[in-house]
Design a protein around this motif. Structure first.
Motif, PDB file in Angstrom:
ATOM      1  N   THR A 200       0.778  -1.443   0.075  1.00 21.34           N
ATOM      2  CA  THR A 200       0.166   0.359  -0.148  1.00 21.34           C
ATOM      3  C   THR A 200       0.739   1.226   0.196  1.00 21.34           C
ATOM      4  O   THR A 200       0.534   1.830  -0.568  1.00 21.34           O
ATOM      5  CB  THR A 200      -0.694  -0.245   1.444  1.00 21.34           C
ATOM      6  N   PHE A 201       2.130   1.257   0.867  1.00 23.04           N
ATOM      7  CA  PHE A 201       2.727   2.576   0.804  1.00 23.04           C
ATOM      8  C   PHE A 201       3.028   2.338  -0.668  1.00 23.04           C
ATOM      9  O   PHE A 201       3.805   3.824  -1.042  1.00 23.04           O
ATOM     10  CB  PHE A 201       3.625   2.481   2.237  1.00 23.04           C
ATOM     11  N   GLY A 204       1.807   4.278  -2.995  1.00 29.92           N
ATOM     12  CA  GLY A 204       1.890   5.750  -3.325  1.00 29.92           C
ATOM     13  C   GLY A 204       3.122   6.491  -3.534  1.00 29.92           C
ATOM     14  O   GLY A 204       3.032   7.602  -3.945  1.00 29.92           O
ATOM     15  N   LYS A 220       1.134  11.808   7.959  1.00 32.16           N
ATOM     16  CA  LYS A 220      -0.014  11.089   6.831  1.00 32.16           C
ATOM     17  C   LYS A 220      -0.083   9.888   6.508  1.00 32.16           C
ATOM     18  O   LYS A 220      -0.790   9.043   6.208  1.00 32.16           O
ATOM     19  CB  LYS A 220       0.171  12.421   5.780  1.00 32.16           C
ATOM     20  N   ARG A 221       1.260   8.942   7.046  1.00 33.46           N
ATOM     21  CA  ARG A 221       1.813   7.747   6.125  1.00 33.46           C
ATOM     22  C   ARG A 221       1.055   7.044   7.579  1.00 33.46           C
ATOM     23  O   ARG A 221       0.630   5.766   7.326  1.00 33.46           O
ATOM     24  CB  ARG A 221       3.292   7.780   5.479  1.00 33.46           C
ATOM     25  N   ARG A 224      -2.125   6.383   7.263  1.00 30.64           N
ATOM     26  CA  ARG A 224      -2.438   5.422   5.702  1.00 30.64           C
ATOM     27  C   ARG A 224      -1.939   4.084   6.213  1.00 30.64           C
ATOM     28  O   ARG A 224      -3.229   3.118   6.308  1.00 30.64           O
ATOM     29  CB  ARG A 224      -1.851   5.807   4.429  1.00 30.64           C
ATOM     30  N   ALA A 227      -4.504   3.121   8.989  1.00 28.54           N
ATOM     31  CA  ALA A 227      -6.708   2.394   8.641  1.00 28.54           C
ATOM     32  C   ALA A 227      -6.741   1.872   7.821  1.00 28.54           C
ATOM     33  O   ALA A 227      -7.446   0.802   7.984  1.00 28.54           O
ATOM     34  CB  ALA A 227      -6.628   4.068   7.460  1.00 28.54           C
ATOM     35  N   TYR A 228      -5.313   0.878   7.311  1.00 30.99           N
ATOM     36  CA  TYR A 228      -4.775  -0.124   6.288  1.00 30.99           C
ATOM     37  C   TYR A 228      -5.127  -1.152   7.125  1.00 30.99           C
ATOM     38  O   TYR A 228      -5.875  -2.632   7.882  1.00 30.99           O
ATOM     39  CB  TYR A 228      -3.771  -0.228   6.446  1.00 30.99           C
TER      40      TYR A 228
END
Length: 233
Positions: A200-201, A204, A220-221, A224, A227-228
Motif C-alpha cells: 500500500t505504501f 503511493g 500522513k503515512r 494511512r 487505516a490499513y
C-alpha cells in the motif's frame, strides 16, 4: 566510485515502515520475519556503500555462499550473528538457505553497471522483491498468487526513492506502478497485513513525481498505515 543508491548502515531494521509492518505480524512470526528483512537491508547496505562494484559483488557473493551452505546437513554457520539468526529461525520454518540466497541476485544486479539502467532496475525488482515477498508470505502462512508481483512493485518503488538519477527514479516508479496496479491486497488474508501495508505504501510511492521523495514516518503515512491495519484496504 560513489554509490548510486543510499541506504543506512545498521544491524537492526532501519526502515521505520518495515518496523511498523512488523508490528502487524503475529507475535510468534515477528522474529523470523525481522531476520529475513534484516538480511535484505544488509545486502542493500553493501550495495550502497560499495566504492568498487567488484568488491561489493564479492561481499554479496559471500552472503550467497554462506546462506546456501546452511542447507548442508550438520553445517555450522559462520560467526556472523545474522547468519546464526537465519539458521535458528528461518530454516526450521521451512525456508532453505538456497531460497533465501536468491535475494542476492536482485542486489547484485545493481552492481553490473556503473549506474543502474533499465535492465538492472527490472532485474532488481524481479530478483529482490519477488522472492522477498514470497518468502515473507510463507513465514506468515499464506502465499497469494500476486505476492511475487506485489514484491516486485514494492522493490521497484523502494528503489525509485533510492536512486540518484531522476530518469532512473522515474523509470523505477513507472514500472512499480504497473506491477502494483492489479495487486489485490484487500483480498489477502489478515495474516498478510505486514506485506499488504508495504504494498500500500509502495503504491503511493510509485505515483510520486521523480522530483519528489517520500517522507517515511510522516504523520500522513502513519495515519494511512493505521487505516490499513483497521480495514485491510
Amino acid at each position: 566510485m560513489a554509490p548510486s543508491i543510499s541506504l543506512p548502515d545498521t544491524s537492526l531494521l532501519a526502515d521505520p515502515e518495515r518496523l511498523l509492518a512488523l508490528s502487524y505480524a503475529p507475535a510468534e512470526r515477528r522474529a523470523a520475519l525481522a531476520a529475513l528483512w534484516r538480511l535484505d537491508e544488509r545486502m542493500g547496505t553493501i550495495v550502497a556503500t560499495a566504492r568498487e562494484p567488484a568488491i561489493g559483488a564479492m561481499r554479496l557473493l559471500w552472503w550467497r555462499d554462506a546462506l546456501t551452505g546452511l542447507d548442508t546437513p550438520g553445517a555450522m554457520p559462520p560467526a556472523e550473528p545474522l547468519l546464526g539468526e537465519i539458521a535458528l529461525r528461518l530454516l526450521p520454518a521451512g525456508l532453505p538457505g538456497r531460497s533465501i540466497a536468491e535475494i542476492e541476485e536482485g542486489w547484485a544486479a545493481l552492481l553490473e553497471a556503473e549506474a543502474p539502467g533499465e535492465a538492472e532496475i527490472l532485474a532488481h525488482g524481479e530478483a529482490r522483491g519477488g522472492p522477498l515477498f514470497a518468502l515473507s508470505a510463507m513465514l506468515l502462512g499464506a502465499v497469494p498468487e500476486d505476492a511475487g508481483r506485489a514484491g516486485e512493485g514494492w522493490a521497484l518503488a523502494d528503489l525509485g526513492h533510492r536512486l540518484s538519477d531522476p530518469a532512473a527514479r522515474h523509470f523505477a516508479r513507472e514500472q512499480a506502478a504497473d506491477r502494483l496496479e492489479d495487486v489485490a491486497v484487500g483480498r489477502w488474508p489478515a495474516a498478510l497485513r505486514p506485506l499488504g501495508l508495504l504494498a500500500t505504501f509502495a503504491r503511493g510511492d510509485a505515483a510520486m513525481p521523480a522530483a519528489r521523495l517520500r517522507r517515511q514516518g510522516s504523520p500522513k503515512r502513519l495515519f494511512r498505515g493505521l487505516a490499513y491495519r483497521l480495514t485491510g484496504r
